[in-house]
Motif scaffolding. Sequence first.
Motif, PDB file in Angstrom:
ATOM      1  N   HIS A 181      28.786  40.528  39.434  1.00 50.22           N
ATOM      2  CA  HIS A 181      30.104  39.968  39.728  1.00 50.22           C
ATOM      3  C   HIS A 181      30.724  39.345  38.469  1.00 50.22           C
ATOM      4  N   LEU A 182      31.973  39.675  38.200  1.00 49.77           N
ATOM      5  CA  LEU A 182      32.728  39.116  37.072  1.00 49.77           C
ATOM      6  C   LEU A 182      32.191  39.538  35.693  1.00 49.77           C
ATOM      7  N   CYS A 183      31.509  40.666  35.632  1.00 48.23           N
ATOM      8  CA  CYS A 183      31.130  41.229  34.320  1.00 48.23           C
ATOM      9  C   CYS A 183      32.330  42.023  33.818  1.00 48.23           C
ATOM     10  N   SER A 218      29.741  42.558  47.117  1.00 48.43           N
ATOM     11  CA  SER A 218      30.391  42.113  45.865  1.00 48.43           C
ATOM     12  C   SER A 218      29.539  42.361  44.619  1.00 48.43           C
ATOM     13  N   ALA A 219      28.653  43.356  44.670  1.00 55.43           N
ATOM     14  CA  ALA A 219      27.711  43.606  43.571  1.00 55.43           C
ATOM     15  C   ALA A 219      28.405  43.773  42.222  1.00 55.43           C
ATOM     16  N   PHE A 220      29.534  44.497  42.201  1.00 55.12           N
ATOM     17  CA  PHE A 220      30.279  44.727  40.956  1.00 55.12           C
ATOM     18  C   PHE A 220      31.722  44.219  41.090  1.00 55.12           C
ATOM     19  N   ALA A 221      31.949  43.291  41.957  1.00 57.18           N
ATOM     20  CA  ALA A 221      33.309  42.808  42.206  1.00 57.18           C
ATOM     21  C   ALA A 221      33.928  42.189  40.955  1.00 57.18           C
ATOM     22  N   PHE A 222      35.183  42.538  40.731  1.00 61.44           N
ATOM     23  CA  PHE A 222      35.987  42.023  39.620  1.00 61.44           C
ATOM     24  C   PHE A 222      35.381  42.331  38.249  1.00 61.44           C
ATOM     25  N   CYS A 223      34.731  43.482  38.169  1.00 64.67           N
ATOM     26  CA  CYS A 223      34.386  44.060  36.854  1.00 64.67           C
ATOM     27  C   CYS A 223      35.650  44.802  36.423  1.00 64.67           C
ATOM     28  N   THR A 224      36.589  44.085  35.878  1.00 67.53           N
ATOM     29  CA  THR A 224      37.953  44.590  35.696  1.00 67.53           C
ATOM     30  C   THR A 224      38.086  45.699  34.661  1.00 67.53           C
ATOM     31  N   SER A 225      37.075  45.882  33.807  1.00 67.57           N
ATOM     32  CA  SER A 225      37.128  46.962  32.816  1.00 67.57           C
ATOM     33  C   SER A 225      36.424  48.229  33.299  1.00 67.57           C
ATOM     34  N   PHE A 251      32.822  46.834  45.014  1.00 69.28           N
ATOM     35  CA  PHE A 251      33.608  47.133  43.813  1.00 69.28           C
ATOM     36  C   PHE A 251      35.038  46.581  43.941  1.00 69.28           C
ATOM     37  N   ASP A 252      35.206  45.598  44.764  1.00 68.39           N
ATOM     38  CA  ASP A 252      36.526  45.002  44.955  1.00 68.39           C
ATOM     39  C   ASP A 252      37.004  44.356  43.649  1.00 68.39           C
ATOM     40  N   GLU A 310      33.806  47.126  54.328  1.00 65.75           N
ATOM     41  CA  GLU A 310      35.205  46.732  54.210  1.00 65.75           C
ATOM     42  C   GLU A 310      35.536  46.319  52.772  1.00 65.75           C
ATOM     43  N   ASP A 311      36.662  46.843  52.276  1.00 61.91           N
ATOM     44  CA  ASP A 311      37.135  46.514  50.920  1.00 61.91           C
ATOM     45  C   ASP A 311      36.054  46.732  49.868  1.00 61.91           C
ATOM     46  N   ALA A 312      35.239  47.764  50.075  1.00 60.07           N
ATOM     47  CA  ALA A 312      34.168  48.058  49.115  1.00 60.07           C
ATOM     48  C   ALA A 312      34.742  48.428  47.752  1.00 60.07           C
ATOM     49  N   PHE A 313      35.943  49.039  47.746  1.00 58.29           N
ATOM     50  CA  PHE A 313      36.596  49.438  46.500  1.00 58.29           C
ATOM     51  C   PHE A 313      37.997  48.827  46.428  1.00 58.29           C
ATOM     52  N   PHE A 314      38.483  48.703  45.211  1.00 56.18           N
ATOM     53  CA  PHE A 314      39.852  48.233  44.979  1.00 56.18           C
ATOM     54  C   PHE A 314      40.799  49.168  45.724  1.00 56.18           C
TER      55      PHE A 314
END
Length: 255
Positions: A179-181, A199-206, A224-225, A243-247
């Motif tokens: 999260h947040l990487c 939320s395993a990779f949530a907000f990995c914005t890059s 991946f949200d 739910e909301d698994a992806f952006f």
Amino acid sequence: MKKFLLSLCVVLLSCVTFAQNVVVVLKDGTEVRYAAADIDSIRIEKIAAEEATAVPVEETGLHFFYDIYSMTAHVDGLINMEATEVKIPSKVSVDGKVYDVVGIAKQAFYGCKNLVSVEIPNSVTEIENSAFEGCTGLTSIKIPNSVTELGSYVFADCKNLESVEISNSTTKIGVSAFHLCRSLKSVEIPKSVTTIGVSAFAFCTSLESVTIPTSVTEIKKGAFDGCENLKSVRVPKDCIVGEDAFFYYCEIEYY
């Protein structure tokens, strides 16, 4: 006699049994002869091998906690919080005893912002919750094949983590593990993984690409949200997607 052997900080180079005697040749070439009735040569070789690979605990720069029954140790943190590099040994010696290093404890390196690189040996089977959370200096990590599960928040908020190599033995990626990487650009999920946690990779914005193999049977809520640069992803057709698994702009293709 065994206590005496444990106190010797030498490396056994050869061990030869002659009739009723065991001859041990020490590092300096000295020969020591023991009666076979008093000592087990196999045990001598085991002790010598442990002494040869074990790192004295005071040289590691790490705190450990020990299990004297299983003779195992878990890394429990840094002695010097300003350290930039860590090499975790597979064995440590302390007070004349050798312990196998099998785990990294909960929050062991939590918030160690100066930490740039970590080397994890194959002896480690467990990386517990939040072990590296907030290590903002980390840029890459390789998880050894001995690790089968990544705990919750294990690398959360490692904002400069650019690459991660997940072990081919990992079956589960825990809650908010990455999260947040925000610097992570691509992830290859190994074929051993069955579950990607909440939320395993949530907000990995890059994050621009992720490979999800057919072994994955469940991608949990918000995995991946917030990954706004992940435009498309291929998901196994039998996979349960939470739910909301992806952006919401991410295009999902089932295969």
